[in-house]
Scaffold this motif. Structure first.
Motif, mmCIF file in Angstrom:
data_model
loop_
_atom_site.group_PDB
_atom_site.id
_atom_site.type_symbol
_atom_site.label_atom_id
_atom_site.label_comp_id
_atom_site.label_asym_id
_atom_site.label_seq_id
_atom_site.Cartn_x
_atom_site.Cartn_y
_atom_site.Cartn_z
ATOM 1 N N THR A 107 30.496 65.571 96.826
ATOM 2 C CA THR A 107 30.804 66.051 95.481
ATOM 3 C C THR A 107 31.428 67.438 95.556
ATOM 4 O O THR A 107 31.178 68.208 96.490
ATOM 5 N N ASN A 108 32.246 67.743 94.560
ATOM 6 C CA ASN A 108 32.904 69.046 94.482
ATOM 7 C C ASN A 108 33.320 69.283 93.033
ATOM 8 O O ASN A 108 32.908 68.527 92.131
ATOM 9 N N ALA A 109 34.146 70.285 92.812
ATOM 10 C CA ALA A 109 34.556 70.616 91.445
ATOM 11 C C ALA A 109 35.318 69.472 90.795
ATOM 12 O O ALA A 109 35.336 69.337 89.563
ATOM 13 N N ASN A 110 35.947 68.637 91.608
ATOM 14 C CA ASN A 110 36.756 67.526 91.072
ATOM 15 C C ASN A 110 36.028 66.189 91.102
ATOM 16 O O ASN A 110 36.576 65.193 90.628
ATOM 17 N N ILE A 144 24.814 77.430 92.006
ATOM 18 C CA ILE A 144 24.237 76.120 92.326
ATOM 19 C C ILE A 144 24.024 75.344 91.026
ATOM 20 O O ILE A 144 23.511 75.876 90.050
ATOM 21 N N LYS A 145 24.430 74.087 91.029
ATOM 22 C CA LYS A 145 24.304 73.247 89.840
ATOM 23 C C LYS A 145 23.621 71.934 90.196
ATOM 24 O O LYS A 145 23.658 71.485 91.343
ATOM 25 N N VAL A 146 23.011 71.336 89.208
ATOM 26 C CA VAL A 146 22.375 70.028 89.370
ATOM 27 C C VAL A 146 22.896 69.105 88.284
ATOM 28 O O VAL A 146 22.708 69.370 87.090
ATOM 29 N N ASP A 147 23.552 68.054 88.680
ATOM 30 C CA ASP A 147 24.136 67.073 87.775
ATOM 31 C C ASP A 147 23.044 66.262 87.081
ATOM 32 O O ASP A 147 21.957 66.058 87.626
ATOM 33 N N ILE A 185 12.148 83.227 89.419
ATOM 34 C CA ILE A 185 13.026 84.005 90.298
ATOM 35 C C ILE A 185 13.979 83.077 91.055
ATOM 36 O O ILE A 185 15.185 83.332 91.152
ATOM 37 N N GLN A 186 13.450 81.987 91.574
ATOM 38 C CA GLN A 186 14.281 81.065 92.350
ATOM 39 C C GLN A 186 15.327 80.380 91.482
ATOM 40 O O GLN A 186 16.492 80.247 91.873
ATOM 41 N N VAL A 187 14.918 79.937 90.307
ATOM 42 C CA VAL A 187 15.867 79.257 89.422
ATOM 43 C C VAL A 187 16.968 80.224 88.984
ATOM 44 O O VAL A 187 18.156 79.859 88.951
ATOM 45 N N GLN A 188 16.594 81.445 88.651
ATOM 46 C CA GLN A 188 17.595 82.435 88.258
ATOM 47 C C GLN A 188 18.586 82.678 89.390
ATOM 48 O O GLN A 188 19.796 82.720 89.172
ATOM 49 N N GLN A 189 18.077 82.837 90.598
ATOM 50 C CA GLN A 189 18.954 83.101 91.736
ATOM 51 C C GLN A 189 19.880 81.926 92.001
ATOM 52 O O GLN A 189 21.061 82.106 92.322
ATOM 53 N N LEU A 233 17.220 72.783 91.477
ATOM 54 C CA LEU A 233 17.984 74.018 91.667
ATOM 55 C C LEU A 233 17.353 74.877 92.758
ATOM 56 O O LEU A 233 18.040 75.377 93.668
ATOM 57 N N ALA A 234 16.052 75.072 92.659
ATOM 58 C CA ALA A 234 15.370 75.920 93.629
ATOM 59 C C ALA A 234 15.363 75.297 95.021
ATOM 60 O O ALA A 234 15.499 75.992 96.027
ATOM 61 N N LEU A 235 15.205 73.980 95.081
ATOM 62 C CA LEU A 235 15.242 73.305 96.373
ATOM 63 C C LEU A 235 16.601 73.487 97.039
ATOM 64 O O LEU A 235 16.696 73.767 98.237
ATOM 65 N N ARG A 236 17.660 73.346 96.272
ATOM 66 C CA ARG A 236 18.996 73.507 96.845
ATOM 67 C C ARG A 236 19.254 74.952 97.261
ATOM 68 O O ARG A 236 19.963 75.209 98.240
ATOM 69 N N LEU A 237 18.673 75.881 96.548
ATOM 70 C CA LEU A 237 18.782 77.283 96.940
ATOM 71 C C LEU A 237 18.107 77.494 98.292
ATOM 72 O O LEU A 237 18.656 78.140 99.191
ATOM 73 N N ARG A 238 16.911 76.964 98.451
ATOM 74 C CA ARG A 238 16.189 77.138 99.705
ATOM 75 C C ARG A 238 16.891 76.439 100.861
ATOM 76 O O ARG A 238 16.913 76.931 101.979
ATOM 77 N N GLU A 239 17.464 75.280 100.572
ATOM 78 C CA GLU A 239 18.223 74.584 101.611
ATOM 79 C C GLU A 239 19.325 75.487 102.149
ATOM 80 O O GLU A 239 19.570 75.548 103.352
#
Length: 471
Positions: free
Chosen positions: A336-339, A130-133, A120-124, A178-184
């Motif tokens: 970091t950003n889109a560029n 949210i992306k992880v490089d 559920i968290q990863v999907q959200q 991904l999930a950690l950044r969502l919770r943050e």
């Protein structure tokens, strides 16, 4: 945007509860933007404590039955093999720690529920952009290997022996991040800690703390009295003790007076006895200083050994640390950003690091020119900080440095950092610093509660269909 707090949290164990086991974070205050986020925080990189099989362990030889779907989460399946593999890792970890393994059916059900929450968290996270490089995954992978005191290659070998491919392991790390950044983003912003809550916590700790929980650090001067001393000699020794006391009360340095007057072994080192539980001090000393405030001096106190002068250097009943090894660091932050991807930011910081290493550039000057943090105007200087002040990725890298060394680029939720440790010291914490540590504790408790509420809300919004039970 100025960010004023940073977070810490307990280590994450990837194999047992994966994403849902992360304890919430704790705040600090400071001016640095990329390290101390306002009402937000940065979890520690994942640990493979329960993912890596113990050394010498081998994959289960149990027969593998045909795979099948045990649950569907928002159209994504969870298979029996996923549950089996995760359960086996949990069993290995429990066994390696000498624990009692729960019944298989109960454990499989618990693991399935954890996997549902994880999915559920990863999907959200993915749905909200949210992306992880790959660079962040690489850093997480290296961190896990360091935590287990092995190389990345050896870690992959052990995982492969347990049926976990490098690709799958990296995907699990990515999902955790991904999930950690969502919770943050979604959880920590809900939580504030007021001064009233800090005061209430301190009152509760004082009320709960019995005499055995009192800790003291005393300065001690002993003017010894021989066992068979007559009245005249006792009077002389008493006068010497009074003379020492008068010097201290007149503003003299206690350590210097102790070195001059004390007959106790610690006198040569300034008379400090060190912070210890009150029950490890003589009852005479505890009773004499019971009502004395920090900084005050009592005595002379008579004992069979002679006359004692005691200074209350530190006293605590709350369990709050009174001293800490502090670090003085500076950093350069690229957001970091889109560029600008994390990898591109890391490459730029590597170039800056090389310029400093070659002696052609000054770190502070580069920070003023390139850093996108509030500390840039100060040459990246972050001042002195106690343990737990920084986000965990940053702090892990900082702790590995010796004074003068510069880290490799470090990814956090704020961007990519280049860190230089300037110096370390052991310092007595001020009352304000101690209150901040209490604030951290209160915030961690509130974040636990906020996360529990948040994950249940997310679970309630998700479509979950149970199929055949896992075996």
């Amino acid at each position: 945007m100025n960010l004023h707090h940073a977070m810490k949290h307990r280590a994450l164990t990837l194999g047992l509860v994966c994403l849902t086991a992360v304890a919430p974070l704790v705040p600090m205050s400071a001016h640095a933007q990329g390290l101390r986020p306002s009402a937000s925080g940065q979890p520690r990189l994942p640990s493979a404590a329960t993912l890596l099989p113990p050394a010498g362990a081998t994959a289960s030889n149990a027969p593998r039955q045909a795979d099948y779907i045990v649950a569907v989460v928002n159209s994504e399946p969870i298979t029996n093999n996923e549950v089996r593999q995760r359960t086996e890792r949990v069993v290995q970890q429990i066994a390696s720690q000498g624990g009692k393994v729960p019944p298989q059916e109960l454990l499989a059900k618990e693991v399935l529920e954890r996997l549902i929450l994880e999915k559920i968290q990863v999907q959200q996270a993915k749905e909200t952009g949210i992306k992880v490089d790959d660079y962040a995954v690489n850093q997480a992978e290296q961190s896990v290997a360091r935590q287990n005191s092995i190389s990345v290659d050896e870690m992959h070998r052990r995982l492969a022996a347990d049926g976990i491919s490098k690709e799958r392991f990296r995907e699990e790390l990515r999902n955790q991040l991904l999930a950690l950044r969502l919770r943050e983003r979604d959880v920590e912003s809900r939580v504030r800690v007021s001064d009233l809550e800090v005061d209430q916590y301190l009152r509760e700790q004082r009320q709960a703390a019995g005499p055995g929980k009192l800790e003291l650090n005393l300065g001690h001067i002993l003017v010894k009295v021989p066992e068979n001393a007559g009245p005249d000699e006792v009077a002389q020794r008493s006068a010497r003790a009074q003379e020492a006391l008068a010097k201290v009360q007149a503003g003299g340095d206690f350590g210097a007076v102790a070195r001059e007057y004390s007959d106790a072994p610690e006198g040569a080192n300034g008379g400090l006895l060190g912070l210890r539980p009150a029950d490890r001090y003589p009852e005479l000393f505890v009773n004499a200083t019971q009502q004395a405030s920090v900084g005050s001096v009592v005595g002379p106190v008579r004992s069979p050994a002679g006359f004692h002068i005691l200074k209350v250097v530190d006293k605590t009943q709350s369990g709050v640390p009174t001293t800490a090894v502090q670090s003085h660091a500076r950093h350069i932050l690229l957001r970091t950003n889109a560029n600008l991807s994390e990898r591109q930011a890391a490459e730029r910081l590597e170039d800056l690091r090389d310029r400093v290493a070659r002696g052609g550039a000054d770190f502070a000057a580069l920070a003023r020119e390139y850093s996108q943090d509030g500390s840039a105007k100060d040459g990246g200087d972050l001042g002195w900080a106690s343990p737990g002040r920084y986000v965990p990725e940053f702090e892990e890298a900082l702790n590995a440095l010796r004074p003068g060394e510069i880290s490799r680029p470090v990814v956090s939720r704020f961007g990519v950092h280049l860190i230089q440790l300037l110096e370390r010291r052991e310092a007595k914490l001020t009352q304000r610093e101690q209150r901040e540590m209490v604030r951290d504790t209160v915030r961690e408790k509130k974040l636990d509660e906020a996360f529990a509420t948040w994950i249940q809300e997310a679970r309630g919004r998700a479509y979950v269909e149970y199929r055949d039970a896992p075996q």
